[in-house]
Motif scaffolding. Sequence first.
Motif, PDB file in Angstrom:
ATOM      1  N   LYS A   1       8.787   7.654  -0.374  1.00 59.43           N
ATOM      2  CA  LYS A   1       7.727   8.598   0.014  1.00 59.43           C
ATOM      3  C   LYS A   1       7.866   9.903  -0.760  1.00 59.43           C
ATOM      4  O   LYS A   1       6.886  10.466  -1.233  1.00 59.43           O
ATOM      5  CB  LYS A   1       7.788   8.861   1.514  1.00 59.43           C
ATOM      6  CG  LYS A   1       6.733   9.818   2.006  1.00 59.43           C
ATOM      7  CD  LYS A   1       6.836  10.025   3.502  1.00 59.43           C
ATOM      8  CE  LYS A   1       5.757  10.987   3.970  1.00 59.43           C
ATOM      9  NZ  LYS A   1       5.819  11.191   5.413  1.00 59.43           N
TER      10      LYS A   1
ATOM     11  N   GLN B   1      -7.009  10.291   0.997  1.00 55.55           N
ATOM     12  CA  GLN B   1      -6.442   9.723   2.230  1.00 55.55           C
ATOM     13  C   GLN B   1      -6.778   8.248   2.341  1.00 55.55           C
ATOM     14  O   GLN B   1      -5.929   7.434   2.682  1.00 55.55           O
ATOM     15  CB  GLN B   1      -6.946  10.483   3.458  1.00 55.55           C
ATOM     16  CG  GLN B   1      -6.321   9.981   4.752  1.00 55.55           C
ATOM     17  CD  GLN B   1      -4.821  10.099   4.763  1.00 55.55           C
ATOM     18  OE1 GLN B   1      -4.262  11.116   4.414  1.00 55.55           O
ATOM     19  NE2 GLN B   1      -4.139   9.039   5.163  1.00 55.55           N
ATOM     20  N   ASN B   2      -8.014   7.882   2.046  1.00 59.05           N
ATOM     21  CA  ASN B   2      -8.407   6.472   2.090  1.00 59.05           C
ATOM     22  C   ASN B   2      -7.608   5.672   1.060  1.00 59.05           C
ATOM     23  O   ASN B   2      -7.159   4.562   1.338  1.00 59.05           O
ATOM     24  CB  ASN B   2      -9.902   6.319   1.843  1.00 59.05           C
ATOM     25  CG  ASN B   2     -10.350   4.892   2.026  1.00 59.05           C
ATOM     26  OD1 ASN B   2     -10.016   4.249   3.013  1.00 59.05           O
ATOM     27  ND2 ASN B   2     -11.100   4.390   1.061  1.00 59.05           N
TER      28      ASN B   2
ATOM     29  N   SER C   1       5.327   4.534   2.124  1.00 55.26           N
ATOM     30  CA  SER C   1       5.694   5.829   2.691  1.00 55.26           C
ATOM     31  C   SER C   1       6.591   5.708   3.923  1.00 55.26           C
ATOM     32  O   SER C   1       7.107   6.706   4.412  1.00 55.26           O
ATOM     33  CB  SER C   1       4.442   6.634   3.035  1.00 55.26           C
ATOM     34  OG  SER C   1       3.792   7.018   1.853  1.00 55.26           O
ATOM     35  N   GLN C   2       6.809   4.503   4.422  1.00 57.57           N
ATOM     36  CA  GLN C   2       7.734   4.309   5.541  1.00 57.57           C
ATOM     37  C   GLN C   2       9.194   4.455   5.092  1.00 57.57           C
ATOM     38  O   GLN C   2      10.083   4.562   5.917  1.00 57.57           O
ATOM     39  CB  GLN C   2       7.530   2.931   6.168  1.00 57.57           C
ATOM     40  CG  GLN C   2       6.196   2.786   6.844  1.00 57.57           C
ATOM     41  CD  GLN C   2       6.013   1.418   7.453  1.00 57.57           C
ATOM     42  OE1 GLN C   2       6.968   0.782   7.879  1.00 57.57           O
ATOM     43  NE2 GLN C   2       4.777   0.967   7.497  1.00 57.57           N
TER      44      GLN C   2
ATOM     45  N   HIS D   1      -4.668   6.308  -0.002  1.00 60.74           N
ATOM     46  CA  HIS D   1      -3.301   6.202   0.497  1.00 60.74           C
ATOM     47  C   HIS D   1      -3.176   5.035   1.473  1.00 60.74           C
ATOM     48  O   HIS D   1      -2.181   4.320   1.490  1.00 60.74           O
ATOM     49  CB  HIS D   1      -2.903   7.512   1.164  1.00 60.74           C
ATOM     50  CG  HIS D   1      -1.435   7.724   1.253  1.00 60.74           C
ATOM     51  ND1 HIS D   1      -0.710   7.317   2.329  1.00 60.74           N
ATOM     52  CD2 HIS D   1      -0.557   8.279   0.388  1.00 60.74           C
ATOM     53  CE1 HIS D   1       0.561   7.618   2.142  1.00 60.74           C
ATOM     54  NE2 HIS D   1       0.677   8.208   0.973  1.00 60.74           N
ATOM     55  N   ASN D   2      -4.201   4.816   2.274  1.00 62.04           N
ATOM     56  CA  ASN D   2      -4.166   3.763   3.283  1.00 62.04           C
ATOM     57  C   ASN D   2      -4.407   2.367   2.721  1.00 62.04           C
ATOM     58  O   ASN D   2      -3.967   1.394   3.318  1.00 62.04           O
ATOM     59  CB  ASN D   2      -5.197   4.042   4.379  1.00 62.04           C
ATOM     60  CG  ASN D   2      -4.856   5.267   5.177  1.00 62.04           C
ATOM     61  OD1 ASN D   2      -3.704   5.629   5.334  1.00 62.04           O
ATOM     62  ND2 ASN D   2      -5.871   5.933   5.688  1.00 62.04           N
ATOM     63  N   THR D   3      -5.119   2.269   1.610  1.00 60.58           N
ATOM     64  CA  THR D   3      -5.549   0.945   1.156  1.00 60.58           C
ATOM     65  C   THR D   3      -5.110   0.553  -0.255  1.00 60.58           C
ATOM     66  O   THR D   3      -5.186  -0.617  -0.607  1.00 60.58           O
ATOM     67  CB  THR D   3      -7.090   0.849   1.199  1.00 60.58           C
ATOM     68  OG1 THR D   3      -7.650   1.842   0.336  1.00 60.58           O
ATOM     69  CG2 THR D   3      -7.614   1.045   2.613  1.00 60.58           C
TER      70      THR D   3
ATOM     71  N   THR E   1       0.842  -1.203   0.000  1.00 67.28           N
ATOM     72  CA  THR E   1       0.000   0.000   0.000  1.00 67.28           C
ATOM     73  C   THR E   1       0.873   1.248   0.000  1.00 67.28           C
ATOM     74  O   THR E   1       2.047   1.205   0.353  1.00 67.28           O
ATOM     75  CB  THR E   1      -0.921   0.053   1.232  1.00 67.28           C
ATOM     76  OG1 THR E   1      -0.124   0.196   2.405  1.00 67.28           O
ATOM     77  CG2 THR E   1      -1.810  -1.175   1.321  1.00 67.28           C
TER      78      THR E   1
ATOM     79  N   THR F   1       0.687   3.636   2.039  1.00 65.68           N
ATOM     80  CA  THR F   1       1.090   3.893   3.420  1.00 65.68           C
ATOM     81  C   THR F   1       2.326   3.075   3.780  1.00 65.68           C
ATOM     82  O   THR F   1       3.252   3.594   4.407  1.00 65.68           O
ATOM     83  CB  THR F   1      -0.066   3.575   4.387  1.00 65.68           C
ATOM     84  OG1 THR F   1      -1.156   4.448   4.104  1.00 65.68           O
ATOM     85  CG2 THR F   1       0.347   3.743   5.835  1.00 65.68           C
ATOM     86  N   GLU F   2       2.356   1.810   3.394  1.00 65.14           N
ATOM     87  CA  GLU F   2       3.536   0.976   3.663  1.00 65.14           C
ATOM     88  C   GLU F   2       4.769   1.532   2.959  1.00 65.14           C
ATOM     89  O   GLU F   2       5.846   1.627   3.550  1.00 65.14           O
ATOM     90  CB  GLU F   2       3.282  -0.468   3.210  1.00 65.14           C
ATOM     91  CG  GLU F   2       2.238  -1.176   4.026  1.00 65.14           C
ATOM     92  CD  GLU F   2       1.763  -2.478   3.424  1.00 65.14           C
ATOM     93  OE1 GLU F   2       1.210  -3.287   4.178  1.00 65.14           O
ATOM     94  OE2 GLU F   2       1.932  -2.696   2.198  1.00 65.14           O
TER      95      GLU F   2
END
Length: 101
Positions: free
Chosen positions: A43, A69-70, A37-38, A72-74, A32, A34-35
């Motif tokens: 990122k 935003q959603n 972006s770590q 980005h998370n999924t 994802t 989000t993952e």
Amino acid sequence: MAAASSKDVRLQTQIILEGEKPQITHCDKNSTLTEISQFPKAKRILEDYMEKCEEEGYPIFKEEPELIQNMHNTTPLRWLMMLSGGHFTGEMMEKVLENCR
């Protein structure tokens, strides 16, 4: 406890697992956003892409911030190629993945 099938087994008590979330050590096209972006370099590449989309006026980036935003998370990285209508290329995806270290 013995049962004929898993349907016969009923939860008897609540179980709480404690511990730290495992650290992501690599990413692939199914990771994802989000993952990904770590990893700071990856990122930054994604942020640059999102800024470019905003500058070019893709309506979804201005009109639907909650959706973004959603997403980005999924959303897996590979979906960006499809969702972007070709603006996020395979080369860009490989560049992101190369920087997930």
